[in-house]
Write an enzyme that holds these catalytic residues in place. Structure first.
Site, short mmCIF file in Angstrom:
data_model
loop_
_atom_site.label_atom_id
_atom_site.label_comp_id
_atom_site.label_asym_id
_atom_site.label_seq_id
_atom_site.Cartn_x
_atom_site.Cartn_y
_atom_site.Cartn_z
N HIS A 307 0.84 -1.19 0.00
CA HIS A 307 0.00 0.00 0.00
C HIS A 307 0.88 1.24 0.00
O HIS A 307 1.92 1.25 0.65
CB HIS A 307 -0.92 0.02 1.24
CG HIS A 307 -2.07 0.94 1.08
ND1 HIS A 307 -1.98 2.28 1.38
CD2 HIS A 307 -3.33 0.73 0.62
CE1 HIS A 307 -3.15 2.85 1.11
NE2 HIS A 307 -3.98 1.94 0.65
N ASP A 364 -7.98 -5.43 -0.26
CA ASP A 364 -8.44 -6.28 -1.35
C ASP A 364 -8.05 -7.75 -1.19
O ASP A 364 -8.50 -8.59 -1.96
CB ASP A 364 -7.87 -5.76 -2.69
CG ASP A 364 -8.43 -4.40 -3.03
OD1 ASP A 364 -9.66 -4.23 -2.91
OD2 ASP A 364 -7.66 -3.51 -3.42
N1 CMC Z 1 4.32 -7.58 -4.82
C1 CMC Z 1 5.66 -7.56 -4.94
N2 CMC Z 1 6.42 -6.48 -4.72
C2 CMC Z 1 5.79 -5.36 -4.36
C3 CMC Z 1 4.39 -5.29 -4.22
C4 CMC Z 1 3.65 -6.47 -4.45
N3 CMC Z 1 2.33 -6.47 -4.33
N4 CMC Z 1 4.04 -4.04 -3.85
C5 CMC Z 1 5.16 -3.34 -3.78
N5 CMC Z 1 6.23 -4.12 -4.08
C6 CMC Z 1 7.65 -3.74 -4.05
C7 CMC Z 1 8.04 -2.93 -5.28
O1 CMC Z 1 8.49 -3.77 -6.31
C8 CMC Z 1 9.11 -2.04 -4.70
O2 CMC Z 1 10.28 -2.81 -4.57
P1 CMC Z 1 11.75 -2.11 -4.78
O3 CMC Z 1 11.84 -1.09 -3.67
O4 CMC Z 1 12.71 -3.23 -4.66
O5 CMC Z 1 11.71 -1.48 -6.14
C9 CMC Z 1 8.63 -1.73 -3.29
O6 CMC Z 1 7.82 -2.86 -2.94
C10 CMC Z 1 7.79 -0.46 -3.18
O7 CMC Z 1 6.72 -0.56 -4.10
P2 CMC Z 1 6.15 0.65 -4.96
O8 CMC Z 1 5.54 0.10 -6.20
O9 CMC Z 1 7.17 1.71 -5.09
O10 CMC Z 1 5.03 1.18 -3.97
P3 CMC Z 1 3.82 2.10 -4.39
O11 CMC Z 1 3.46 2.85 -3.19
O12 CMC Z 1 4.12 2.88 -5.63
O13 CMC Z 1 2.67 1.05 -4.80
C11 CMC Z 1 0.83 -0.43 -4.67
C12 CMC Z 1 1.63 0.67 -3.95
C13 CMC Z 1 -0.45 -0.72 -3.88
C14 CMC Z 1 0.41 0.05 -6.06
C15 CMC Z 1 1.71 -1.69 -4.77
O14 CMC Z 1 2.03 -2.16 -3.47
C16 CMC Z 1 1.05 -2.82 -5.57
O15 CMC Z 1 1.19 -2.84 -6.80
N6 CMC Z 1 0.31 -3.76 -4.91
C17 CMC Z 1 -0.43 -4.79 -5.61
C18 CMC Z 1 -1.77 -4.23 -6.14
C19 CMC Z 1 -2.75 -4.02 -5.01
O16 CMC Z 1 -2.97 -4.87 -4.16
N7 CMC Z 1 -3.44 -2.85 -5.04
C20 CMC Z 1 -4.47 -2.51 -4.04
C21 CMC Z 1 -4.01 -1.39 -3.16
S1 CMC Z 1 -5.04 -1.14 -1.71
C22 CMC Z 1 -6.63 -0.81 -2.23
C23 CMC Z 1 -6.78 0.26 -3.26
O17 CMC Z 1 -6.03 1.21 -3.36
O18 CMC Z 1 -7.73 0.16 -3.99
#
Ligand code: CMC
Length: 428
Positions: A307, A364
């Site tokens: 998140h 989710d």
């Molecule tokens: N699986 C594997 N690695 C992950 C995941 C994941 N679900 N989420 C984040 N990471 C890693 C990412 O690769 C990065 O690693 P590194 O620092 O080595 O490059 C690190 O964690 C930080 O991730 P980020 O993408 O920079 O974080 P963000 O704040 O931009 O993204 C997120 C947040 C929710 C989009 C992301 O965690 C994600 O894609 N999660 C899966 C999709 C998901 O479940 N979305 C629902 C979110 S909650 C409800 C809503 O908003 O509707």
């Protein structure tokens, strides 16, 4: 009481060796934001923050999140208390009217929403005209936008408080019927018209399936509360941003709904269930999927994990996980993907890749398992999220308009080609 102390401090930053004092705003819980609204005028510089990871887009009194502690509150009330004590329409009232209703206030609010439980008949014709394999979220965005045609007074709803509230009640009142019609259209079933003697959630279930199970209604009410608002996420920011052009509420909500559809946002609930199904069909090997999620050369992500704001347990996910056990038990449903989900969560929480990055299950991760137990098809999951999130979107839109916020219009740093002569097509 909100306790916003406006600009009680400044920070000093140096730009090209010239010191500059910038005002600091402090929130209710002492969170600090540097006000850069005069930065461009004073220094010729803009800030660059792709994805808005460090940027507050507004001040707000609706929802508070402490991502490090895993706290979520609406207007000062903790989500755990609201989920266990309140009804969904009570939470809608709280978000929109800023306080918990007295009994008479709630009755009046519920009555105003109930007045609009029947969506315009033309919506069925619009849905009928759409191709069979249209995704329900595409249908929902189209229907939201079409409401401005059914209710032209909404085009300038901000000019009259009466029209504004009528537009809000119409949207809340129509929403269960619209979502149920979308489901019936997708499943090729006859539409069921609302039953005015039923409550909000009961009516939705009735229009979905022709029957109402009190256990299901109770579970769904709680799920909707857990989704009701989540401050400046992608869809809420979209509603505010689009609405800042002073377009009507229906168009703003349609845009927010499209933002919700994506798998990184609300679409994750559908993606989680598809992922769990894929793991099950692949022999239940959770380690294989954890390895894929950790592999930087593999685009696969553990859906329902991580998140932008929570760097601790998502409090909604904690409630939903407990709830999944209770609901499946009560409904006597055995779903093998629930144990896959629990195993996956356990393994991820013990894996340094996830713990180092503070990746926890989000709202989710378990919601889809409950939706499925309630008999809701997978491609309707994100529509269920929208049904819950609607009051939050409306509250965000209303706050933005009441605050007379200027049109959202970010700047950029241009990195393209510099000026060059035009070459006629025959000479290129
Ligand atoms: N699986 C594997 N690695 C992950 C995941 C994941 N679900 N989420 C984040 N990471 C890693 C990412 O690769 C990065 O690693 P590194 O620092 O080595 O490059 C690190 O964690 C930080 O991730 P980020 O993408 O920079 O974080 P963000 O704040 O931009 O993204 C997120 C947040 C929710 C989009 C992301 O965690 C994600 O894609 N999660 C899966 C999709 C998901 O479940 N979305 C629902 C979110 S909650 C409800 C809503 O908003 O509707």
């Amino acid at each position: 009481m909100p306790n916003t102390k406006e600009f009680d401090n400044t920070v000093n930053i140096g730009i090209e060796s010239s010191p500059l004092d910038l005002p600091v705003i402090t929130g209710t819980y002492d969170e600090k934001g540097i006000d850069i609204s005069k930065l461009l005028a004073k220094t010729g510089h803009v800030t660059l923050d792709i994805g808005f990871k460090n940027t507050g887009s507004t001040t707000s009194t609706i929802t508070y999140i402490d991502g490090d502690k895993g706290v979520l509150e609406h207007r000062g009330y903790r989500i755990e208390d609201l989920a266990s004590e309140a009804s969904f329409l009570e939470v809608c009232f709280l978000l929109l009217k800023e306080h918990l209703p007295k009994r008479a206030e709630l009755d009046e609010f519920v009555g105003s929403v109930q007045d609009y439980i029947t969506p315009p008949a033309g919506i069925k014709a619009i849905l009928d005209a759409m191709p069979d394999d249209t995704h329900p979220m595409g249908m929902l965005s189209a229907i939201f936008a079409s409401l401005s045609g059914f209710y032209p007074e909404s085009l300038d709803s901000w000019t009259s408080e009466e029209v504004r509230w009528r537009t809000i009640y119409r949207l809340l009142g129509h929403m269960p019927g619209i979502c149920a019609y979308i489901h019936r259209r997708k499943a090729n079933l006859e539409y069921i018209d609302p039953n005015p003697s039923l409550g909000y959630v009961e009516n939705f279930l009735y229009m979905m399936s022709g029957k109402v199970d009190p256990v299901v209604a109770d579970a769904l009410d709680t799920l909707l509360i857990l989704h009701a608002d989540h401050e400046q996420n992608c869809s809420a920011s979209t509603v505010r941003f689009v609405g800042s052009s002073q377009v009507n509420l229906f168009a703003s909500i349609s845009a927010g709904n499209s933002a919700l559809w994506g798998p990184l946002h609300g679409g994750a609930n559908q993606a989680v269930l598809e992922m769990l199904e894929a793991i099950k069909n692949d022999g239940g090997d959770t380690d294989k999927y954890l390895d894929k999620a950790k592999d930087k050369n593999d685009p696969f992500r553990l859906m329902g994990f991580g998140h932008r704001v929570y760097k601790n347990h998502d409090p909604r996910a904690k409630v939903i996980k407990r709830y999944a056990d209770v609901v499946l038990d009560k409904l006597e449903v055995e779903d093998p993907v629930l144990s896959i989900a629990k195993g996956l969560e356990r393994a991820a929480l013990n894996d340094p890749y996830f713990s180092d990055r503070k990746l926890f299950p989000n709202v989710d991760f378990y919601s889809g398992i409950i939706y499925r137990a309630l008999g809701i098809p997978v491609d309707m999951f994100t529509v269920m999220f929208a049904l819950g999130r609607l009051p939050g979107w409306i509250a965000q839109w209303k706050e933005m308009r009441e605050g007379n916020e200027p049109i959202g219009r970010p700047r950029q740093i241009y990195t393209g080609h510099d000026t060059r002569p035009y070459i006629p097509i025959g000479d290129r």
